[in-house]
Design a protein around this motif. Structure first.
Motif, PDB file in Angstrom:
ATOM      1  N   VAL A  21      18.731  16.898  10.519  1.00 52.35           N
ATOM      2  CA  VAL A  21      19.924  17.752  10.645  1.00 52.35           C
ATOM      3  C   VAL A  21      19.660  18.887  11.623  1.00 52.35           C
ATOM      4  O   VAL A  21      20.483  19.170  12.511  1.00 52.35           O
ATOM      5  CB  VAL A  21      20.336  18.299   9.268  1.00 52.35           C
ATOM      6  N   ILE A  22      18.512  19.554  11.471  1.00 51.25           N
ATOM      7  CA  ILE A  22      18.172  20.660  12.378  1.00 51.25           C
ATOM      8  C   ILE A  22      18.039  20.145  13.806  1.00 51.25           C
ATOM      9  O   ILE A  22      18.509  20.780  14.762  1.00 51.25           O
ATOM     10  CB  ILE A  22      16.880  21.353  11.911  1.00 51.25           C
ATOM     11  N   GLY A  23      17.419  18.982  13.976  1.00 52.93           N
ATOM     12  CA  GLY A  23      17.290  18.397  15.305  1.00 52.93           C
ATOM     13  C   GLY A  23      18.638  18.075  15.919  1.00 52.93           C
ATOM     14  O   GLY A  23      18.861  18.302  17.115  1.00 52.93           O
ATOM     15  N   PHE A  24      19.555  17.562  15.094  1.00 55.91           N
ATOM     16  CA  PHE A  24      20.895  17.236  15.571  1.00 55.91           C
ATOM     17  C   PHE A  24      21.617  18.493  16.064  1.00 55.91           C
ATOM     18  O   PHE A  24      22.392  18.442  17.026  1.00 55.91           O
ATOM     19  CB  PHE A  24      21.695  16.582  14.444  1.00 55.91           C
ATOM     20  N   ILE A  25      21.363  19.641  15.406  1.00 57.88           N
ATOM     21  CA  ILE A  25      22.016  20.887  15.788  1.00 57.88           C
ATOM     22  C   ILE A  25      21.348  21.501  17.022  1.00 57.88           C
ATOM     23  O   ILE A  25      22.025  21.982  17.939  1.00 57.88           O
ATOM     24  CB  ILE A  25      21.972  21.895  14.614  1.00 57.88           C
ATOM     25  N   VAL A  26      20.016  21.465  17.068  1.00 58.99           N
ATOM     26  CA  VAL A  26      19.266  22.182  18.110  1.00 58.99           C
ATOM     27  C   VAL A  26      19.135  21.370  19.392  1.00 58.99           C
ATOM     28  O   VAL A  26      19.071  21.931  20.485  1.00 58.99           O
ATOM     29  CB  VAL A  26      17.877  22.584  17.565  1.00 58.99           C
ATOM     30  N   LEU A  27      19.096  20.032  19.282  1.00 60.15           N
ATOM     31  CA  LEU A  27      18.828  19.187  20.453  1.00 60.15           C
ATOM     32  C   LEU A  27      19.795  19.430  21.610  1.00 60.15           C
ATOM     33  O   LEU A  27      19.347  19.522  22.761  1.00 60.15           O
ATOM     34  CB  LEU A  27      18.838  17.711  20.043  1.00 60.15           C
ATOM     35  N   PRO A  28      21.108  19.549  21.388  1.00 62.71           N
ATOM     36  CA  PRO A  28      22.004  19.820  22.527  1.00 62.71           C
ATOM     37  C   PRO A  28      21.659  21.120  23.253  1.00 62.71           C
ATOM     38  O   PRO A  28      21.725  21.190  24.481  1.00 62.71           O
ATOM     39  CB  PRO A  28      23.389  19.897  21.875  1.00 62.71           C
ATOM     40  N   LEU A  29      21.295  22.161  22.497  1.00 59.17           N
ATOM     41  CA  LEU A  29      20.926  23.430  23.118  1.00 59.17           C
ATOM     42  C   LEU A  29      19.662  23.282  23.957  1.00 59.17           C
ATOM     43  O   LEU A  29      19.584  23.796  25.076  1.00 59.17           O
ATOM     44  CB  LEU A  29      20.731  24.502  22.041  1.00 59.17           C
TER      45      LEU A  29
END
Length: 247
Positions: A21-29
């Protein structure tokens, strides 16, 4: 042993899911930051090299620079307005006992649920009506933009401050008052320190939601000015390079 193994599996599954979940949120940034260093003239993958030129270009473009300062100034003023209005409104909603309280709360929260494009067009029409009736121009001015962004910021302030106020035990304030403390002293020495996390969180959410707003700004920004979000949209219409990532 069986229970310990099951507990370890549950913890592993929970940790793995949290990382996803954290990766899904942070990856675009992370990708946007990485993209801002590409040296490609037209944005493509893989990168041909890396450069800092896009950051200099982003600052040199007056639309981005002026848009950033306009968005920053508008959001700061809107946050202050929301704080000045939201604190007393939150106290009235939590401590007050009057008819229509829930209706007023619903009205104050409505900018959070009304689609931005609907709210922007409604404000634009309202400002035009004000100008027609009074001759006072509001649409297309900085004042109109600040009013609109204050409406964006206000519900966040009220919602978070109200949540903090609900957790305050009124008996603490009553004890301070019974010992001779003036109402302002009770507020600044007793109440405010307790609700400070809610005030800070409300200010942050109010500022962020005002700063990133696009829909209301599209309707209400003046012809000689632009916010950062509008500048980004206008730039993407004709360009596709790493300047956007740098911004």
């Amino acid at each position: 042993m069986m229970r310990a193994g099951q507990s370890a599996s549950i913890r592993l599954g929970y940790t793995s899911f949290s990382i996803l979940v954290i990766g899904f949120i942070v990856l675009p940034l992370i990708f946007i930051v990485w993209m801002s260093f590409f040296s490609n003239k037209i944005l493509s993958f893989p990168p041909e090299g890396y450069t800092l030129d896009w950051y200099r270009r982003a600052w040199d473009l007056s639309d981005f620079r002026n848009g950033f300062f306009l968005s920053l100034r508008t959001s700061l003023i809107a946050t202050v307005v929301a704080l000045c209005l939201g604190l007393p409104a939150s106290f009235a909603l939590v401590r007050g006992r009057f008819r229509g309280r829930e209706t007023i709360n619903t009205i104050l929260m409505s900018p959070m649920v009304v689609p931005g494009i609907v709210g922007g067009s409604a404000l634009f029409v309202f400002f035009l009506e004000v100008e027609f009736l009074t001759g006072w121009r509001v649409a297309g001015t900085n004042l109109g933009l600040i009013v609109a962004h204050s409406l964006i910021a206000l519900p966040w302030m009220i919602r978070l401050v109200t949540t903090s106020l609900i957790s305050v035990n009124p008996s603490i304030e009553e004890a301070a008052s019974s010992l001779g403390a003036a109402p302002l002293t009770v507020f600044f020495r007793i109440t405010l320190p307790v609700i400070k996390p809610g005030v800070i969180a409300g200010s942050l959410f109010a500022f962020i939601n005002s700063f990133i707003d696009l829909e209301k700004s599209l309707f209400l920004v003046g012809p000689d000015s632009t916010t950062l979000q509008i500048a980004l949209i206008n730039y993407l219409e004709w360009n596709f390079d790493s300047t956007i990532g740098a911004v």
